[in-house]
Design an enzyme around this catalytic site. Structure first.
Site, PDB file in Angstrom:
ATOM      1  N   HIS A  50       4.946  40.494 -19.415  1.00 23.61           N
ATOM      2  CA  HIS A  50       6.411  39.908 -19.574  1.00 23.61           C
ATOM      3  C   HIS A  50       7.081  39.774 -18.390  1.00 23.61           C
ATOM      4  O   HIS A  50       6.924  40.279 -17.440  1.00 23.61           O
ATOM      5  CB  HIS A  50       7.242  41.168 -20.380  1.00 23.61           C
ATOM      6  CG  HIS A  50       7.058  41.257 -21.787  1.00 23.61           C
ATOM      7  ND1 HIS A  50       8.315  41.572 -22.732  1.00 23.61           N
ATOM      8  CD2 HIS A  50       6.095  40.932 -22.541  1.00 23.61           C
ATOM      9  CE1 HIS A  50       7.836  41.283 -23.982  1.00 23.61           C
ATOM     10  NE2 HIS A  50       6.459  41.156 -23.860  1.00 23.61           N
ATOM     11  N   TYR A  65      17.689  44.707 -24.314  1.00 22.75           N
ATOM     12  CA  TYR A  65      18.735  45.676 -24.157  1.00 22.75           C
ATOM     13  C   TYR A  65      20.190  45.570 -24.466  1.00 22.75           C
ATOM     14  O   TYR A  65      20.742  44.622 -23.810  1.00 22.75           O
ATOM     15  CB  TYR A  65      18.411  46.285 -22.597  1.00 22.75           C
ATOM     16  CG  TYR A  65      17.271  46.889 -22.104  1.00 22.75           C
ATOM     17  CD1 TYR A  65      16.237  46.018 -21.839  1.00 22.75           C
ATOM     18  CD2 TYR A  65      17.159  48.202 -22.237  1.00 22.75           C
ATOM     19  CE1 TYR A  65      14.773  46.414 -21.542  1.00 22.75           C
ATOM     20  CE2 TYR A  65      15.757  48.778 -22.055  1.00 22.75           C
ATOM     21  CZ  TYR A  65      14.634  47.889 -21.334  1.00 22.75           C
ATOM     22  OH  TYR A  65      13.551  48.427 -21.111  1.00 22.75           O
ATOM     23  N   PRO A 124      14.298  57.162 -21.405  1.00 19.06           N
ATOM     24  CA  PRO A 124      13.573  56.280 -21.288  1.00 19.06           C
ATOM     25  C   PRO A 124      13.957  54.621 -21.151  1.00 19.06           C
ATOM     26  O   PRO A 124      13.359  53.838 -21.234  1.00 19.06           O
ATOM     27  CB  PRO A 124      12.882  55.979 -22.866  1.00 19.06           C
ATOM     28  CG  PRO A 124      13.953  56.984 -23.759  1.00 19.06           C
ATOM     29  CD  PRO A 124      14.560  57.863 -22.622  1.00 19.06           C
ATOM     30  N   LYS A 183      10.352  54.191 -17.331  1.00 19.02           N
ATOM     31  CA  LYS A 183       9.809  54.585 -15.919  1.00 19.02           C
ATOM     32  C   LYS A 183       8.850  55.699 -16.182  1.00 19.02           C
ATOM     33  O   LYS A 183       8.017  55.808 -15.336  1.00 19.02           O
ATOM     34  CB  LYS A 183      10.576  55.016 -14.898  1.00 19.02           C
ATOM     35  CG  LYS A 183      11.569  53.767 -14.424  1.00 19.02           C
ATOM     36  CD  LYS A 183      10.699  53.109 -13.239  1.00 19.02           C
ATOM     37  CE  LYS A 183      11.338  51.798 -12.654  1.00 19.02           C
ATOM     38  NZ  LYS A 183      10.645  50.634 -13.341  1.00 19.02           N
ATOM     39  N   TYR A 217      12.970  47.745 -12.044  1.00 21.83           N
ATOM     40  CA  TYR A 217      12.364  47.580 -13.173  1.00 21.83           C
ATOM     41  C   TYR A 217      10.780  47.279 -13.130  1.00 21.83           C
ATOM     42  O   TYR A 217      10.034  47.801 -13.830  1.00 21.83           O
ATOM     43  CB  TYR A 217      13.027  46.463 -14.237  1.00 21.83           C
ATOM     44  CG  TYR A 217      12.684  46.515 -15.731  1.00 21.83           C
ATOM     45  CD1 TYR A 217      13.424  47.188 -16.790  1.00 21.83           C
ATOM     46  CD2 TYR A 217      11.406  46.138 -16.402  1.00 21.83           C
ATOM     47  CE1 TYR A 217      13.199  47.427 -17.987  1.00 21.83           C
ATOM     48  CE2 TYR A 217      10.998  46.402 -17.392  1.00 21.83           C
ATOM     49  CZ  TYR A 217      11.867  46.847 -18.343  1.00 21.83           C
ATOM     50  OH  TYR A 217      11.599  47.287 -19.738  1.00 21.83           O
TER      51      TYR A 217
HETATM   52  C1  PHB Z   1       8.961  50.886 -25.681  1.00 20.25           C
HETATM   53  O1  PHB Z   1       8.245  49.733 -26.026  1.00 20.25           O
HETATM   54  O2  PHB Z   1       8.396  51.850 -26.341  1.00 20.25           O
HETATM   55  C2  PHB Z   1       9.950  50.817 -24.700  1.00 20.25           C
HETATM   56  C3  PHB Z   1      10.229  49.737 -24.200  1.00 20.25           C
HETATM   57  C4  PHB Z   1      11.146  49.823 -23.001  1.00 20.25           C
HETATM   58  C5  PHB Z   1      11.781  50.895 -22.848  1.00 20.25           C
HETATM   59  C6  PHB Z   1      11.472  52.054 -23.386  1.00 20.25           C
HETATM   60  C7  PHB Z   1      10.716  52.057 -24.492  1.00 20.25           C
HETATM   61  O3  PHB Z   1      12.828  50.980 -21.924  1.00 20.25           O
END
Ligand code: PHB
Length: 405
Positions: free
Chosen positions: A81, A215, A307, A311, A399
């Protein structure tokens, strides 16, 4: 008594508690370095391989897995990504990573798959000396952590108790594990924050609605659109604490995701059959110090992040790489200096990840107890990131990963 891999071991160089990604990767790093170890895990192999967790691997995590021989399937199936998107006020804003970070990317590859690959590697190398992975074996306590001869008391499936004499013990046994309890209370300090919301997560058999993760901040709450593969979506919505996942019908979840990800140009999330749903609480937690004598804590045994910044797994990987480098230094030079610096070195990186995860969480989630002043600040923060290159760069650097010391 025997275990699935031979007699219950009584002596090793590094005793590892926990066969999650941290314990498994550490076992692999030590095996490659010619340092022997034993891994003790309370659950069975199937449980470890199915426990749904995070999915984002930083560049440094990917590099470490490749270097120790665990990169083959990840290179075939992992999805690279190049950025994420923020969605707020009904508009989507991409943040591209390589152009802001000197070429860094992240990879989508589920923690379950990382565990499967590492277990398979070790089990298939068992006859050539790969360390035993003792599943369904419960650690009872770590004794003598501050002595030259720390040991792990453990119980096999038949209920028999054993002792594993070690030179070093590494606790990768999660927040509820026994390792942290071996650090005396008077030397310990923990720092904690809880949040008034949780995530309801779903797995769905439908292609991801967007190439990048989204997000989304919305007055009704945060939503994250993620994925596991080109045909499986992994999405989350902010819900109140103590939500029961079964109180949400599948169509209600999709309706809510659709409301929260509405855009001005009519783009819509793709729906599909939901195959799994669960609720994850959010917590920030750090235990200091991360070591005591010859006991070292790694991953969730020492720290938890919400989450939102993706991280958790990457921090655990950073810890075990730091430990592996320190013990290799000890073996090569006889010097304890890097082992002694372990806690301070890890904590610097851990607190940067705590800060980033906290900021991301607070910027994107809505809290009914907060005033509309906070809503305006959230929008101002997001606007700053998507309109100012320095702010976007800071987000992209965080990130994609904080460097190891
Ligand atoms: C996930 O794909 O489980 C996932 C991705 C990004 C995040 C948290 C969980 O910030």
């Amino acid at each position: 008594m025997t275990t699935s891999q031979g007699p219950a071991p009584s002596k090793t160089t590094v005793g590892i508690l926990g066969a999650g990604p941290a314990g498994l990767l550490l076992a692999r790093l030590l095996y490659v370095a010619g340092i022997d170890c034993v891994v003790i895990e309370a659950k069975d192999r199937a449980y470890v391989e199915q426990r749904q967790r995070a999915g984002i691997l930083e560049q440094g995590t990917v590099d470490a897995l490749r270097e120790c021989g665990a990169g083959a399937r990840l290179d075939k199936e992992g999805l690279t990504h190049h950025g994420i998107e923020f969605l707020f006020d009904k508009e989507r804003h991409p943040i591209g990573f390589p152009e802001l970070t000197g070429g860094r990317t992240v990879m989508i590859y589920a923690q379950t798959e990382v565990c499967k690959d590492l277990i398979e590697l070790q089990v298939s190398a068992a006859s050539s000396g790969a360390p035993p992975l003792l599943f369904e074996t419960s650690a009872i306590a770590v004794d003598g952590a501050n002595s030259q001869t720390p040991s792990i008391r453990y119980k096999t499936k038949d209920g028999a108790e054993h002792t594993l004499q070690c030179e070093y013990v590494v606790g990768c046994d999660g927040f509820w594990g026994v390792a942290r309890a071996a650090i005396p209370e008077e030397l310990s300090k923990s720092y904690e924050r809880t949040y008034p919301f949780s995530w309801l997560g779903i797995l769905a058999d439908v292609a991801p609605s967007n190439e990048d993760l989204i997000y989304a901040r919305h007055p009704r709450g945060f939503t994250l659109l993620s994925m596991r593969s080109p045909t499986v979506s992994r999405n989350y919505i902010q819900v109140p604490n103590d939500t029961d996942a079964n109180d949400w019908a599948d169509e209600e979840i999709w309706d809510e995701i659709e409301r929260r990800t509405e855009t001005k140009n009519g783009w819509k999330v793709q729906r599909g059959p939901i195959t799994q749903k669960s609720v994850t609480p959010m917590r920030s937690y750090v235990h200091e110090p991360m070591s005591y004598g010859r006991l070292f804590l790694a991953g969730d045994a020492a720290h938890i992040v919400p989450p939102t910044g993706a991280k958790g797994l990457n921090l655990a990987v950073g810890d075990v790489i730091t430990f592996a480098n320190a013990i290799k230094h000890k073996v090569a030079t006889g010097s304890d200096a890097k082992l002694q610096a372990y806690s301070d070195n890890c904590l610097r990186r851990v607190w940067q990840a705590e800060r980033f995860s906290y900021d991301m969480t607070n910027m994107l989630h809505t809290d009914p107890n907060e005033s509309d002043f906070v809503d305006k600040l959230q929008i101002a923060r997001l606007t700053r990131i998507v309109t100012n290159k320095a702010a976007a760069t800071d987000t992209a650097l965080a990130y994609t990963g904080f460097p190891l010391d």
